[in-house]
Motif scaffolding. Structure first.
Motif, mmCIF file in Angstrom:
data_model
loop_
_atom_site.group_PDB
_atom_site.id
_atom_site.type_symbol
_atom_site.label_atom_id
_atom_site.label_comp_id
_atom_site.label_asym_id
_atom_site.label_seq_id
_atom_site.Cartn_x
_atom_site.Cartn_y
_atom_site.Cartn_z
ATOM 1 N N SER A 83 0.822 -1.218 0.000
ATOM 2 C CA SER A 83 0.000 0.000 0.000
ATOM 3 C C SER A 83 0.852 1.262 0.000
ATOM 4 O O SER A 83 0.318 2.364 -0.059
ATOM 5 N N GLY A 84 2.179 1.095 0.057
ATOM 6 C CA GLY A 84 3.061 2.258 0.205
ATOM 7 C C GLY A 84 2.984 3.255 -0.949
ATOM 8 O O GLY A 84 3.394 4.406 -0.782
ATOM 9 N N GLY A 85 2.448 2.835 -2.082
ATOM 10 C CA GLY A 85 2.329 3.754 -3.226
ATOM 11 C C GLY A 85 1.026 4.533 -3.229
ATOM 12 O O GLY A 85 0.848 5.452 -4.048
ATOM 13 N N LEU A 86 0.109 4.174 -2.314
ATOM 14 C CA LEU A 86 -1.216 4.816 -2.356
ATOM 15 C C LEU A 86 -1.188 6.331 -2.090
ATOM 16 O O LEU A 86 -1.904 7.079 -2.762
ATOM 17 N N PRO A 87 -0.365 6.817 -1.124
ATOM 18 C CA PRO A 87 -0.354 8.270 -0.924
ATOM 19 C C PRO A 87 -0.002 9.030 -2.209
ATOM 20 O O PRO A 87 -0.627 10.034 -2.545
ATOM 21 N N LYS A 88 0.975 8.518 -2.956
ATOM 22 C CA LYS A 88 1.377 9.205 -4.186
ATOM 23 C C LYS A 88 0.281 9.091 -5.253
ATOM 24 O O LYS A 88 -0.039 10.074 -5.942
ATOM 25 N N ILE A 89 -0.298 7.920 -5.380
ATOM 26 C CA ILE A 89 -1.360 7.697 -6.384
ATOM 27 C C ILE A 89 -2.571 8.591 -6.091
ATOM 28 O O ILE A 89 -3.146 9.196 -6.995
ATOM 29 N N LYS A 91 -2.592 11.356 -4.516
ATOM 30 C CA LYS A 91 -2.225 12.754 -4.758
ATOM 31 C C LYS A 91 -2.271 13.061 -6.262
ATOM 32 O O LYS A 91 -2.749 14.113 -6.685
ATOM 33 N N MET A 92 -1.786 12.092 -7.062
ATOM 34 C CA MET A 92 -1.791 12.262 -8.524
ATOM 35 C C MET A 92 -3.198 12.225 -9.098
ATOM 36 O O MET A 92 -3.496 12.865 -10.100
ATOM 37 N N LEU A 93 -4.048 11.397 -8.457
ATOM 38 C CA LEU A 93 -5.393 11.145 -8.988
ATOM 39 C C LEU A 93 -6.419 11.437 -7.890
ATOM 40 O O LEU A 93 -7.014 10.519 -7.320
#
Ligand SMILES: [Fe+2]
Ligand SMILES: [Fe+2]
Length: 405
Positions: A83-89, A91-93
């Motif tokens: 789930s570590g990529g969710l904050p960036k995703i 924010k992008m979307l």
């Protein structure tokens, strides 16, 4: 960076962590954080990566589509390696719908600032039509291996995305089992099962029965670590059933540590007896300062594969040696007694003062669900000839008792 195609419109877009050697006490030759992208009328990202690896994932997504064109995110599991990529995703979307379980919503809220995240809670049997002949089906998998865990199934392509289940810690250039080597991949899957899944064995069997009842085809199993099972999808599912049932070889694992070699002498005599009794021996010295030991995460893989486990330690300050204490704590947590077929075992060791280690081991074996085969064998200082014979005979007796008739 390149994505890897699994099927028409289905891609691996994960990250390779080549350098990871220890994951909360599990030794590994690196791993992968597998994220998957489904493209078509709707574009879906299934899971992400450990924090710090999200750019690798985004680079691979860019090989297929502009990441800004992702319509939905499926989050099968809260644990940060997925789930570590969710904050960036997010924010992008902003506002991208995130499909997960109710416990997923709660778990993500304890890890990240989720107040603006657009969660869609799903339950077993819920579907998400993607258009263009693709449908996702969700299956809750509580405690496989966290309360929030969920499997996602791509119905038309018959691909199961079970997150951690069926995974292996491998860092390789190959993405599929047949490219990497099925046998080698199975060894890593067995270590993964031994270190993470043993206590969940009854739940695995229940879930496998549930999936069998659905009568769905599974052409590919695409876990969140390691290679994708495309040649051996049926084989890894069967292996999970076998391992949960405790199916094992005619093998005995002897695991111990020693101060001045007396406990080694006992272990060697037991090993000779086991061999005479007709079982294979796995001999695991944890560490004695002179020899490089076998790591506990490898020892438990052999325990899973054995019908008996015999544990020894010298006594230090009325306690077991710290290496053995650590191993026993690990074994207690794994609870091999939850496997359908129980394993047998006993304790042994040498002491100078009051002793104490073998009693602790004996109690721990019981707590772990190992059937106690005999009283502990305890020796004062150095084992004499009759005590060596006692060890030998105990090894022979346990081998004869457990081996396939
Ligand atoms: Fe996990
Ligand atoms: Fe994981």
């Amino acid at each position: 960076m390149k994505a890897t195609k699994l099927a028409e419109g289905v891609y691996w877009v994960g990250a390779i962590d080549w350098n990871l050697r220890d994951y909360h006490g599990y030794t590994l030759p690196g791993t992968t954080y597998n994220a998957y992208l489904i493209t078509g009328e709707k574009n879906v990202l299934i899971d992400t990566t450990y924090p710090g690896f999200e750019n690798q994932m985004l680079e691979r997504i860019k090989d297929v589509i502009d990441p800004l064109k992702i319509d939905y995110v499926v989050a099968n599991h809260v644990e940060m390696d997925h789930s570590g990529g969710l904050p960036k995703i997010t924010k992008m979307l902003p506002g991208v719908p995130i499909y997960c379980t109710q416990l997923g919503v709660e778990g993500f809220g304890r890890h990240y600032d989720t107040k603006d995240w657009n969660f869609h809670v799903v339950k077993t049997g819920d579907t998400l039509p993607l258009g263009g002949g693709k449908t996702l089906v969700f299956v809750e998998a509580p405690m496989l291996h966290w309360p929030d865990s969920m499997f996602t199934y791509l119905a038309e392509d018959e691909i199961l995305f079970p997150n951690d289940a069926f995974g292996q810690h491998i860092a390789s250039s190959e993405r599929f089992d047949d490219e990497f080597g099925v046998d080698e991949a199975m060894k890593h899957a067995q270590k993964f099962f031994a270190n993470l899944i043993i206590p969940l064995a009854p739940k695995v069997l229940k879930k496998l029965a549930e999936v069998t009842d659905l009568k769905i085809g599974i052409k590919m199993v695409a876990p969140s670590h390691g290679v994708i099972w495309r040649k051996n999808a049926g084989g890894i599912i069967q292996a999970y059933a076998d391992w949960s049932h405790g199916v094992s070889k005619d093998k005995v694992t002897i695991v111990y540590d020693t101060m001045h070699g007396s406990t080694t002498k006992m272990a060697q005599a037991i090993a000779e007896g086991v061999m005479e009794g007709g079982c294979q021996v796995k001999f695991c010295l944890l560490k004695d300062g002179r020899y490089e030991g076998v790591h506990r995460s490898d020892v438990v893989t052999d325990v899973l594969d054995s019908k008996a486990v015999i544990v020894g330690s010298s006594t230090l300050q009325d306690e077991y040696l710290p290496t053995v204490a650590g191993f026993m704590s690990y074994l207690r947590g794994l609870k091999p007694g939850r496997l359908t077929q129980k394993k047998k075992g006993f304790a042994f060791g040498s002491h100078g003062g009051h002793g104490g280690a073998v009693k602790l081991i004996d109690a721990d074996l019981k707590t772990a669900g190992i059937e106690i085969f005999r009283d502990p064998i305890e020796v004062y200082y150095r084992p004499d000839e009759s005590e060596i014979k006692l060890c030998h005979d105990a090894g022979k007796a346990i081998a004869e008792a457990v081996k396939t008739k």
